[in-house]
Scaffold this active site. Structure first.
Site, PDB file in Angstrom:
ATOM      1  N   CYS A 173      31.277 137.920   3.892  1.00 19.20           N
ATOM      2  CA  CYS A 173      30.447 136.904   3.258  1.00 19.20           C
ATOM      3  C   CYS A 173      29.037 137.072   3.813  1.00 19.20           C
ATOM      4  O   CYS A 173      28.629 138.175   4.141  1.00 19.20           O
ATOM      5  CB  CYS A 173      31.003 135.508   3.522  1.00 19.20           C
ATOM      6  SG  CYS A 173      31.168 135.111   5.280  1.00 19.20           S
ATOM      7  N   HIS A 178      27.881 147.118  30.494  1.00 20.67           N
ATOM      8  CA  HIS A 178      27.960 148.194  29.500  1.00 20.67           C
ATOM      9  C   HIS A 178      27.413 149.463  30.150  1.00 20.67           C
ATOM     10  O   HIS A 178      26.195 149.652  30.257  1.00 20.67           O
ATOM     11  CB  HIS A 178      27.159 147.833  28.252  1.00 20.67           C
ATOM     12  CG  HIS A 178      27.472 148.683  27.058  1.00 20.67           C
ATOM     13  ND1 HIS A 178      27.008 149.971  26.922  1.00 20.67           N
ATOM     14  CD2 HIS A 178      28.232 148.432  25.964  1.00 20.67           C
ATOM     15  CE1 HIS A 178      27.449 150.471  25.775  1.00 20.67           C
ATOM     16  NE2 HIS A 178      28.193 149.563  25.177  1.00 20.67           N
TER      17      HIS A 178
END
Length: 630
Positions: A27, A551
């Site tokens: 959407c 990360h």
């Protein structure tokens, strides 16, 4: 590899791989998956993925919240496999009947919403052009554009038959034929004549199916079972024509004689309800929708109202269910988020609030809902109150939409009437919602403690001359929470991070370290909540509430774990200073990858402030690099 492709790969990995994906669509801000086995999903891994704002399982779908770039990510995921664009049936055993129904409705209507909204806005544009006398309704240009806009609604039975076929795992081309027969000119003419219609001596109710919503869905549901039966009994040599023949000869009469009239009865019942509400309590729906739209959005239920809204258009010629109330709610989100963005001194929250306020103005509220009002809680209740008040105005003034459109300031044309009073009421509704939520947020939402802000400023002024950061942090405030560096190296400016998500601190307050060695350690006592199979990213949740993403390197997911060695696993409890992972820095660099390691407090907005230490400093794994103030 593009950023969108990288994000797509990580999402696929965390939803259980390509083989676990049955269907995927999107959407405005979410990926909506139909999964074969929901137990294979790694939600913690998804939430720790840069570019993912959150996850939710509602209405038979597993939804991953991305933001306004979701279509790009969705395209990349579709390239990886031959997925359906419509959410298929959820096979999980514990799925309730309500979730099944909501999931079915949502998956059938969600794919057609862009077409319906586009056609609706075209209708509204034509109304404006006629009102200002820039276009004559007798002109062929107008007539051609008008038939284009009407086509989305006139041929709705065909469109819904196709999306229903994907949902029910039936042949969409058979379904299209059955949908088309409902609006065929010959059948329409027979209905128009008003004479009795019969099929093989059985009565066929004369119903006009133009813009019909319920009948095509029910017809295709029945067709899906007929098709399975036809395939089972048909010899392989003649299946190509015998299966569709059986499908048509069985389903069509059932549609004309039983299923279509059933849908017509339901439509008549809805008409009675609409007329009662419009005549006796027309304020009820806009107030409820204005107040509770945020919760409908959170559960995905707002799509489930679409069939009722389309039924309103088909029976009454206008809509009151979605447009007015959602306009009130969406503009309340915009006003509240703007106030928070102007008030806060937290850079990450300010950026999130101001940008999400702008998108909410245009009817896309999920960034504001998930990034601001829901997290801070008080603004959410302000949105509920303001949306309800503005919805009351919408109801009392009998605001109506004459076409479907995303409920924002650009949707004003769908309120156009001959005297423009409906548009004026919509403008007043917008002003009430936006101003009321803005003012209430200014006075009642505490986004920063002034004492903490002053202390944060003091840190920025004096931290350059502070060598013992741990002692310094302890002397400042007893409510601060320390984040140690997980690795020894050099702190670098964020603008040197070669990744947009980390460079712009989209995930939260970020500091980057360029390691000088390959040993990584726990920065605090924590639980390992996510650990990617490629071992390039670790998610930790401290005992004090900090959620941290480490990360290791940029684009190192492409190494597929080569050069990374660790025995930790999700669920492990680690103490500050415990060894997490060893990385062969030289190997990573030889393969052309950067070792710059972004360290992100992914729940930054749950703290009064998160302060990073200055750039271009050498740190060891015992040095404090961030302070979070609770």
């Amino acid at each position: 590899m593009s950023n969108y492709e990288k994000l797509a790969n990580e999402i696929i990995e965390n939803v259980g791989g390509l083989t676990n994906i049955d269907s995927v669509t999107n959407c405005m801000t979410r990926l909506r998956f139909g999964l074969k086995d929901n137990t294979k999903v790694n939600e913690d891994g998804l939430k720790a993925t840069p570019g993912v704002q959150g996850t939710v399982y509602k209405g038979g779908q597993f939804q991953v919240i991305i933001g306004t770039d979701v279509s790009n990510v969705s395209d990349e995921i579709r390239k990886k496999g031959n997925f359906s664009d419509s959410i298929t049936e959820d096979n999980s055993e514990n799925k309730g009947i309500i979730n099944k129904v909501l999931g079915t409705i949502t998956s059938i209507f969600q794919p057609i919403i862009p077409a319906i909204c586009g056609a609706g806005m075209l209708r509204a544009l034509l109304a404006l052009l006629v009102f200002f006398e820039w276009l004559n309704p007798e002109d062929q240009t107008y007539q051609l554009l008008n038939l284009l806009a009407d086509s989305a609604f006139y041929f709705l039975p065909v469109i819904l038959a196709i999306t229903s076929a994907y949902r029910f795992k039936a042949n969409p081309y058979y379904a299209a034929v059955l949908g088309a027969m409902l609006i065929h000119p010959t059948f329409t003419a027979m209905v128009g004549e008003g004479t009795a219609i019969n099929f093989a001596g059985l009565p066929v109710k004369a119903i006009s199916y133009g813009s019909a919503v319920i009948p095509p869905i029910l017809i295709v549901l029945v067709m899906s079972y007929v098709e399975k039966f036809a395939k089972k009994i048909s010899p392989n040599a003649v299946k190509i024509f015998l299966v569709p023949l059986i499908v048509f000869l069985i389903t069509a009469p059932l549609a004309w004689i039983i299923i279509g009239p059933m849908g017509g009865i339901l439509g008549d019942m809805l008409l009675v309800v609409f007329e009662f509400l419009n005549n006796q309590a027309r304020w009820v729906i806009p107030v409820l929708m204005g107040a509770f739209t945020p919760f409908f959005v959170m559960t995905g239920m707002h799509y489930s109202f679409m069939p009722v809204q389309l039924a309103q258009y088909a029976t009454l010629g206008y809509g009151t269910l979605l447009g007015p109330g959602m306009l009130a709610s969406n503009l309340s989100q915009a006003g509240s988020s703007l106030a928070i963005g102007l008030k806060t001194k937290n850079k990450v929250l300010k950026q999130t609030a101001l940008s999400s306020s702008a998108t909410a103005l245009f009817g896309i509220t999920e960034p504001a809902l998930y990034g601001v009002t829901l997290k801070l809680k008080t603004p959410l209740w302000i949105v509920v109150f303001s949306g309800g008040v503005a919805g009351l105005w919408a109801g009392l003034t009998n605001m109506r939409t004459y076409a479907s459109a995303t409920a924002g300031i650009l949707a004003l044309p769908v309120y156009v009437t001959e005297d423009m009073s409906n548009v004026l009421n919509a403008v007043i509704c917008i002003v009430i919602a936006f101003v009321l939520s803005f003012v209430l947020a200014v006075f009642f939402v505490k986004v920063d403690s002034s004492e903490t802000v002053e202390e944060s400023d003091e840190i920025d002024k004096n931290i350059d001359t502070t060598t013992d950061r741990t002692i310094f942090a302890a002397e400042i405030n007893q409510t601060n929470i320390e984040v140690k560096s997980p690795v020894s190296g050099n702190i670098i400016p964020n603008n040197e991070i070669q990744d947009d998500v980390f460079r712009n601190q989209i995930m939260g307050n970020t500091i980057a370290v360029d390691p000088i060695e390959g040993e990584f350690y726990a920065p605090f006592d924590a639980e390992v909540v996510s650990f990617f199979p490629t071992k390039h990213a670790i998610g930790l949740k401290s005992t004090t509430g900090i959620e941290l993403l480490i990360h290791i390197g940029i684009d190192t997911v492409e190494l597929d774990g080569d050069g990374f060695h660790s025995d930790i696993k999700v669920g492990d409890q680690v103490k500050k200073g415990d060894h997490l992972i060893s990385v062969d820095i030289n190997l990573v660099k030889e393969k052309g990858y950067s070792m710059i390691t972004p360290i992100v407090v992914t729940n930054t907005q749950e703290f009064t402030d998160v302060v990073s230490l200055p750039e271009k400093k050498n740190v060891s794994n015992s040095d404090t690099i961030m302070l979070a103030f609770s």
